[in-house]
Design an enzyme around this catalytic site. Structure first.
Site, PDB file in Angstrom:
ATOM      1  N   GLU A 128     -54.070 -54.747  60.932  1.00 34.68           N
ATOM      2  CA  GLU A 128     -54.136 -56.247  61.383  1.00 34.68           C
ATOM      3  C   GLU A 128     -54.443 -57.156  59.818  1.00 34.68           C
ATOM      4  O   GLU A 128     -54.929 -56.523  59.012  1.00 34.68           O
ATOM      5  CB  GLU A 128     -55.064 -56.629  62.169  1.00 34.68           C
ATOM      6  CG  GLU A 128     -54.603 -56.485  63.615  1.00 34.68           C
ATOM      7  CD  GLU A 128     -55.047 -55.380  64.173  1.00 34.68           C
ATOM      8  OE1 GLU A 128     -56.224 -54.548  63.344  1.00 34.68           O
ATOM      9  OE2 GLU A 128     -54.723 -54.893  65.035  1.00 34.68           O
ATOM     10  N   TYR A 141     -48.566 -54.383  51.462  1.00 35.97           N
ATOM     11  CA  TYR A 141     -48.056 -53.524  52.735  1.00 35.97           C
ATOM     12  C   TYR A 141     -46.684 -53.423  52.638  1.00 35.97           C
ATOM     13  O   TYR A 141     -45.925 -52.445  52.902  1.00 35.97           O
ATOM     14  CB  TYR A 141     -48.856 -54.082  53.905  1.00 35.97           C
ATOM     15  CG  TYR A 141     -50.199 -54.314  53.916  1.00 35.97           C
ATOM     16  CD1 TYR A 141     -51.213 -53.085  53.235  1.00 35.97           C
ATOM     17  CD2 TYR A 141     -50.741 -55.508  54.568  1.00 35.97           C
ATOM     18  CE1 TYR A 141     -52.293 -53.518  53.462  1.00 35.97           C
ATOM     19  CE2 TYR A 141     -52.358 -55.335  54.683  1.00 35.97           C
ATOM     20  CZ  TYR A 141     -52.989 -54.460  54.045  1.00 35.97           C
ATOM     21  OH  TYR A 141     -54.484 -54.583  54.155  1.00 35.97           O
TER      22      TYR A 141
END
Ligand SMILES: CC(C)(COP(=O)(O)OP(=O)(O)OC[C@H]1O[C@@H](n2cnc3c(N)ncnc32)[C@H](O)[C@@H]1OP(=O)(O)O)[C@@H](O)C(=O)NCCC(=O)NCCS
Length: 154
Positions: free
Chosen positions: A112, A124
């Protein structure tokens, strides 16, 4: 990895340095007690990156915690010392996570992230994570939503 950085498992003796980076990195930092609990969990993997300054002097400059449960991983924490960001240290940590996932037969992972956290989202995405969903009001401190990002280990 640059010669002057090394990655090693996080131990209790690293916690003061880890917690200093944690306080500087998150609006609601984990306490030392939470980190200590984490070190005891069988499914938790925890690493630090140190900058090797001399033969005897090293400084913790980043850390990461992820869980491996069955064939899935969940990234719990990643942070880099503020003045050393954007120099590839976050990437060193994510590469290590992926290496361990391959070794342990992990097929996929998730995490998250706050939609406002462009640095983390950029990191990411660089490693193939894609946004798969949203958790409304996930972060209790700011009521911010969380993006759910997922990746497949190739
Ligand atoms: C997220 C974080 C760990 C990234 O660490 P880092 O060492 O700066 O990351 P890297 O230098 O390896 O950067 C990797 C990629 O991330 C992206 N990135 C890093 N900082 C960025 C920024 N400020 N803005 C946009 N993209 C950024 C870039 O795509 C970069 O790729 P590039 O080097 O090829 O340009 C660091 O910013 C941090 O500690 N933030 C505070 C803690 C945090 O938010 N953790 C994540 C919680 S979900």
């Amino acid at each position: 990895m640059k010669d002057s950085f090394e990655i090693t498992p996080m131990t209790q003796k690293d916690l003061a340095a880890v917690c200093a980076i944690e306080k500087d990195s998150f609006p609601t930092p984990w306490t030392p007690a939470l980190f200590l609990q984490e070190l005891e969990l069988s499914f938790s993997r925890h690493f630090i990156v140190s900058e090797v300054k001399t033969e005897r002097t090293k400084e913790v400059v980043g850390y990461m915690i992820f869980w491996i449960i069955h064939d899935e991983t969940q990234l719990q924490k990643i942070a880099v010392k503020k003045d050393l960001r954007k120099q590839g240290i976050g990437s060193i940590l994510i590469r290590e996570m992926i290496r361990i996932c391959r070794l342990e037969g992990v097929a996929k992972g998730s995490l998250e992230v706050r939609p406002s956290n462009q640095a983390a989202i950029g990191l990411y995405q660089k490693f193939g994570f894609v946004v798969k969903g949203l958790r409304k009001g996930y972060y209790q401190d700011t009521r911010e939503d969380a993006l759910i990002m997922c990746f497949e280990v190739d």
